[in-house]
Design an enzyme around this catalytic site. Sequence first.
Site, PDB file in Angstrom:
ATOM      1  N   LYS A  68       0.807  -1.216   0.000  1.00  0.00           N
ATOM      2  CA  LYS A  68       0.000   0.000   0.000  1.00  0.00           C
ATOM      3  C   LYS A  68       0.845   1.273   0.000  1.00  0.00           C
ATOM      4  O   LYS A  68       0.413   2.303  -0.507  1.00  0.00           O
ATOM      5  CB  LYS A  68      -0.872  -0.051   1.259  1.00  0.00           C
ATOM      6  CG  LYS A  68      -1.673   1.142   1.538  1.00  0.00           C
ATOM      7  CD  LYS A  68      -2.374   1.003   2.854  1.00  0.00           C
ATOM      8  CE  LYS A  68      -2.210   2.297   3.609  1.00  0.00           C
ATOM      9  NZ  LYS A  68      -2.861   2.263   4.909  1.00  0.00           N
ATOM     10  N   ASP A  69       2.024   1.210   0.566  1.00  0.00           N
ATOM     11  CA  ASP A  69       2.860   2.405   0.693  1.00  0.00           C
ATOM     12  C   ASP A  69       3.797   2.603  -0.497  1.00  0.00           C
ATOM     13  O   ASP A  69       4.532   3.585  -0.544  1.00  0.00           O
ATOM     14  CB  ASP A  69       3.697   2.323   1.984  1.00  0.00           C
ATOM     15  CG  ASP A  69       2.828   2.360   3.230  1.00  0.00           C
ATOM     16  OD1 ASP A  69       1.741   2.959   3.177  1.00  0.00           O
ATOM     17  OD2 ASP A  69       3.237   1.777   4.260  1.00  0.00           O
ATOM     18  N   ARG A 118      -8.705   8.892   1.748  1.00  0.00           N
ATOM     19  CA  ARG A 118      -9.631   7.834   1.359  1.00  0.00           C
ATOM     20  C   ARG A 118     -10.684   7.608   2.452  1.00  0.00           C
ATOM     21  O   ARG A 118     -11.885   7.520   2.165  1.00  0.00           O
ATOM     22  CB  ARG A 118      -8.834   6.532   1.125  1.00  0.00           C
ATOM     23  CG  ARG A 118      -9.666   5.301   0.823  1.00  0.00           C
ATOM     24  CD  ARG A 118      -8.764   4.060   0.757  1.00  0.00           C
ATOM     25  NE  ARG A 118      -8.095   3.802   2.026  1.00  0.00           N
ATOM     26  CZ  ARG A 118      -8.611   3.098   3.016  1.00  0.00           C
ATOM     27  NH1 ARG A 118      -9.796   2.553   2.896  1.00  0.00           N
ATOM     28  NH2 ARG A 118      -7.939   2.935   4.144  1.00  0.00           N
ATOM     29  N   ARG A 119     -10.247   7.550   3.699  1.00  0.00           N
ATOM     30  CA  ARG A 119     -11.206   7.333   4.788  1.00  0.00           C
ATOM     31  C   ARG A 119     -12.073   8.570   5.007  1.00  0.00           C
ATOM     32  O   ARG A 119     -13.284   8.456   5.228  1.00  0.00           O
ATOM     33  CB  ARG A 119     -10.456   6.960   6.078  1.00  0.00           C
ATOM     34  CG  ARG A 119      -9.814   5.571   5.988  1.00  0.00           C
ATOM     35  CD  ARG A 119      -8.879   5.279   7.156  1.00  0.00           C
ATOM     36  NE  ARG A 119      -8.299   3.931   7.048  1.00  0.00           N
ATOM     37  CZ  ARG A 119      -7.079   3.602   7.460  1.00  0.00           C
ATOM     38  NH1 ARG A 119      -6.288   4.505   8.012  1.00  0.00           N
ATOM     39  NH2 ARG A 119      -6.644   2.371   7.336  1.00  0.00           N
ATOM     40  N   ARG A 136      -1.941  11.402  12.578  1.00  0.00           N
ATOM     41  CA  ARG A 136      -0.862  10.683  11.908  1.00  0.00           C
ATOM     42  C   ARG A 136      -0.052   9.911  12.939  1.00  0.00           C
ATOM     43  O   ARG A 136      -0.313   9.939  14.134  1.00  0.00           O
ATOM     44  CB  ARG A 136       0.040  11.671  11.152  1.00  0.00           C
ATOM     45  CG  ARG A 136      -0.558  12.251   9.869  1.00  0.00           C
ATOM     46  CD  ARG A 136      -0.176  11.497   8.598  1.00  0.00           C
ATOM     47  NE  ARG A 136       0.861  10.503   8.759  1.00  0.00           N
ATOM     48  CZ  ARG A 136       2.162  10.731   8.695  1.00  0.00           C
ATOM     49  NH1 ARG A 136       2.601  11.922   8.428  1.00  0.00           N
ATOM     50  NH2 ARG A 136       3.024   9.761   8.863  1.00  0.00           N
ATOM     51  N   ASN A 138       2.342   6.083  13.613  1.00  0.00           N
ATOM     52  CA  ASN A 138       2.076   4.653  13.440  1.00  0.00           C
ATOM     53  C   ASN A 138       0.888   4.221  14.296  1.00  0.00           C
ATOM     54  O   ASN A 138       0.386   4.987  15.123  1.00  0.00           O
ATOM     55  CB  ASN A 138       3.340   3.815  13.701  1.00  0.00           C
ATOM     56  CG  ASN A 138       3.820   3.911  15.136  1.00  0.00           C
ATOM     57  OD1 ASN A 138       3.020   4.082  16.049  1.00  0.00           O
ATOM     58  ND2 ASN A 138       5.130   3.797  15.336  1.00  0.00           N
ATOM     59  N   ARG A 142      -1.201   6.156  17.262  1.00  0.00           N
ATOM     60  CA  ARG A 142      -2.586   6.609  17.114  1.00  0.00           C
ATOM     61  C   ARG A 142      -3.464   6.061  18.234  1.00  0.00           C
ATOM     62  O   ARG A 142      -4.343   6.758  18.738  1.00  0.00           O
ATOM     63  CB  ARG A 142      -3.138   6.180  15.757  1.00  0.00           C
ATOM     64  CG  ARG A 142      -2.579   7.035  14.615  1.00  0.00           C
ATOM     65  CD  ARG A 142      -3.226   6.708  13.308  1.00  0.00           C
ATOM     66  NE  ARG A 142      -2.223   6.368  12.310  1.00  0.00           N
ATOM     67  CZ  ARG A 142      -2.505   6.055  11.051  1.00  0.00           C
ATOM     68  NH1 ARG A 142      -3.758   6.017  10.647  1.00  0.00           N
ATOM     69  NH2 ARG A 142      -1.550   5.760  10.198  1.00  0.00           N
ATOM     70  N   CYS A 229      -1.185  12.729  -3.914  1.00  0.00           N
ATOM     71  CA  CYS A 229      -1.278  12.414  -2.475  1.00  0.00           C
ATOM     72  C   CYS A 229      -2.658  12.679  -1.896  1.00  0.00           C
ATOM     73  O   CYS A 229      -3.028  12.094  -0.884  1.00  0.00           O
ATOM     74  CB  CYS A 229      -0.314  13.260  -1.664  1.00  0.00           C
ATOM     75  SG  CYS A 229       1.342  13.156  -2.209  1.00  0.00           S
TER      76      CYS A 229
END
Length: 296
Positions: A68-69, A118-119, A136, A138, A142, A229
């Site tokens: 995904k990255d 996207r979310r 933001r 990891n 979060r 982005c």
Amino acid sequence: MALAQVERVRAELAARHPGIRTEVVPVTTSGDRWLGDLSSLGGKGAFTKEVDAALLAGEADLAVHCMKDIPADRPLPAGTVFAAVLERDDIRDALIHPGGRTLDELPPGTRVGTSSVRRVAQLAASHPHLRCVPFRGNANRRLAKLAAGEADALVLAVSGLERIGETERISEILSPEQMCPPIGAGVLALQCREDDTETIGAVSALGHPDTHRETDAERMLLHVLQGHCNSPIAGYARAERDGRLSLRARVFSPDGKTVLDAHEWAGPLDPATLGISVAVTLLRQGAREVIDAIPH
Ligand SMILES: NCc1[nH]cc(CCC(=O)O)c1CC(=O)O
């Protein structure tokens, strides 16, 4: 999450090559360090650039990336190849609400922590009464910020939560219909220097052909759409047991008011051609205009 991913690869390698010795070379990427808006980092590959550089410099022989990255709108960095695409984990996103509520049960004004365009776009489309707040860092970080009250709920990938052993925090797993996953969701890619036939030979058996077909279709879609982005693009391919392959993809405006949707079966097409076909269908629906109208 990254360390858990590396350990999975080491374990799979050790299972196939009992004599093999592996050493972990930790690399921190700019995407890990910078906790602001990712688009202001300039260019893509915030989570992969430094790892690719270590690979090309010979500081490491194998890169473990979340598929995904890895930017899909361009070829892999020159001199590197995918040596294996591992079997896909869960592709879905999950809601984490400390009180155990589901998405539909969240009251108006609930702060959902996510910086993912996207979310944000999909929540704006389906639950416009919720409020997304930038989040933001990891997954562990979060979760800590959620516990500290910086948001009321979070949306995170199930696969990421599995890797860090935090699935008991999940209050609801969102179906791909509710929250269309990102291209490459839940997939680890192993990347090598293209001339390193020894390492490529050692890791290629870890590859999962159906996952490879799925991600080839998904990444070709993204390549043709040429997003940026800030463009909310989602999609996932599925290889059925009988070999058939389908690809669903969606393009959103950031406010969720425009939702383009396409779903096609490959039939005799190879995965990449399926990706092109679905992208062209979305472009015919106006995807270029939707993507280009978003500031970036
Ligand atoms: N950019 C962070 C990132 N990269 C991959 C995953 C999830 C795991 C995966 O889909 O491989 C995540 C965290 C998240 O989206 O919740």
